[in-house]
Design a protein around this motif. Sequence first.
Motif, short mmCIF file in Angstrom:
data_model
loop_
_atom_site.label_atom_id
_atom_site.label_comp_id
_atom_site.label_asym_id
_atom_site.label_seq_id
_atom_site.Cartn_x
_atom_site.Cartn_y
_atom_site.Cartn_z
N LEU A 25 2.53 33.15 10.48
CA LEU A 25 1.94 31.87 10.95
C LEU A 25 0.36 32.22 11.19
N ASP A 26 0.15 33.28 11.59
CA ASP A 26 -1.33 33.78 12.06
C ASP A 26 -2.23 33.77 10.62
N GLY A 27 -1.28 34.37 9.59
CA GLY A 27 -2.02 34.34 8.34
C GLY A 27 -2.27 33.07 7.70
N LEU A 28 -1.40 31.95 7.89
CA LEU A 28 -1.55 30.71 7.54
C LEU A 28 -2.61 29.87 8.13
N GLN A 29 -2.60 30.32 9.67
CA GLN A 29 -3.68 29.58 10.41
C GLN A 29 -4.99 30.09 10.07
N ARG B 288 6.62 34.48 1.11
CA ARG B 288 7.07 35.09 2.13
C ARG B 288 8.59 34.60 2.54
N LEU B 289 8.76 33.45 2.59
CA LEU B 289 9.94 32.91 2.73
C LEU B 289 11.14 33.07 1.90
N THR B 290 11.55 34.43 1.65
CA THR B 290 12.78 34.70 0.70
C THR B 290 13.69 35.35 1.17
N GLU B 291 13.87 35.64 2.58
CA GLU B 291 15.00 35.98 3.21
C GLU B 291 15.47 34.77 4.07
N CYS C 23 -1.50 26.13 0.47
CA CYS C 23 -1.41 27.04 1.43
C CYS C 23 -0.12 27.17 1.98
N PHE C 24 0.48 26.25 2.52
CA PHE C 24 1.95 26.24 2.90
C PHE C 24 2.96 26.53 1.83
N GLN C 25 2.69 26.02 0.67
CA GLN C 25 3.59 26.37 -0.47
C GLN C 25 3.49 27.68 -1.01
N PHE D 262 14.24 36.19 9.87
CA PHE D 262 12.94 36.89 10.22
C PHE D 262 12.76 37.36 11.87
N THR D 263 12.12 38.30 11.88
CA THR D 263 11.93 38.53 13.32
C THR D 263 10.65 37.92 13.83
N VAL D 264 10.48 37.65 15.11
CA VAL D 264 9.66 37.07 15.80
C VAL D 264 8.20 37.70 15.18
N ASP D 265 7.99 38.89 15.19
CA ASP D 265 6.78 39.50 14.88
C ASP D 265 6.48 39.18 13.32
N GLU D 266 7.45 38.79 12.50
CA GLU D 266 7.23 38.68 11.02
C GLU D 266 6.88 37.10 11.14
#
Length: 272
Positions: free
Chosen positions: A58-62, A43-46, A35-37, A49-53
């Motif tokens: 993190l909400d989706g991962l949770q 998502r971690l390609t940039e 899930c983390f990978q 990231f903004t706080v909202d992003e």
Amino acid sequence: MAELGLNEHHQNEVINYMRFARSKRTVRLKTVDSCFQDLKDSRLTEDTFTVDELTEMLDGLQVVVHSEVESELINTAYTNVLLLRQLLSQSEKWYLKLQTDISELENRELLEQVAEFEKAEFTSGKKTNSEAMKPKLAPLNEGGSSGLLSKEIARLQDENEKLKARLKTIETQPKLNTKEVTDLEKTVATLREDFEKTLNASTESQKSLEDNLISTKHNLLKVQEQLEMAEKELEKKFQQTAGYRNMKEILTKKNDQIKELRKRLSKYEPED
């Protein structure tokens, strides 16, 4: 090596279950890692990231991790229930009633003991192929030879031999006590004979007393009757004497005089 205080058979059963639980745990942890990978790869390609992003990621991962962990906990609970069901079902076949202490499941000392046992069994390197080295144990079910059944049969046979020996001892004792029983029977017979003689003598004596009592009562009634007749005869003779007649005349005159005096006295008494 750490021990759980169980016999070899039961300890191997625990090892089998721990092996099963470790494999399930490894699979579930790999799922959580993925899930983390997946988040990193998708998502971690940039660079920034903004706080909202970040919050959204993190909400989706949770949500995903929570679902995976919850699913594993539920599955583990259900698996434990099935394992407990097997044990209880086997115990019921032997008419046993097992009891559990839920509080012991949170005993820190026991939990550490289990952890040490697992570490010794699976990480010491002494059992590189424990599955192959594990002895083939007889299944505790209706099929095949049962260790418990053999033990129970042996116990019943031993108990049967003890009962036979006890029965033989009991049969021997009456034979040894035959003379005592015979002497006791003679003593009882003698006492019974003496009692019957005493009872017969007492019965005869009682009958004689009853006869004497009846005769005495008859004589007493006869004497009372004669006495009454004598009293009546005496009274009759006394009434015929001159002294009795004179006394009777005097009493009659006196009574007449008293009546006359009362009559005269009543004339002088005041009326109400």
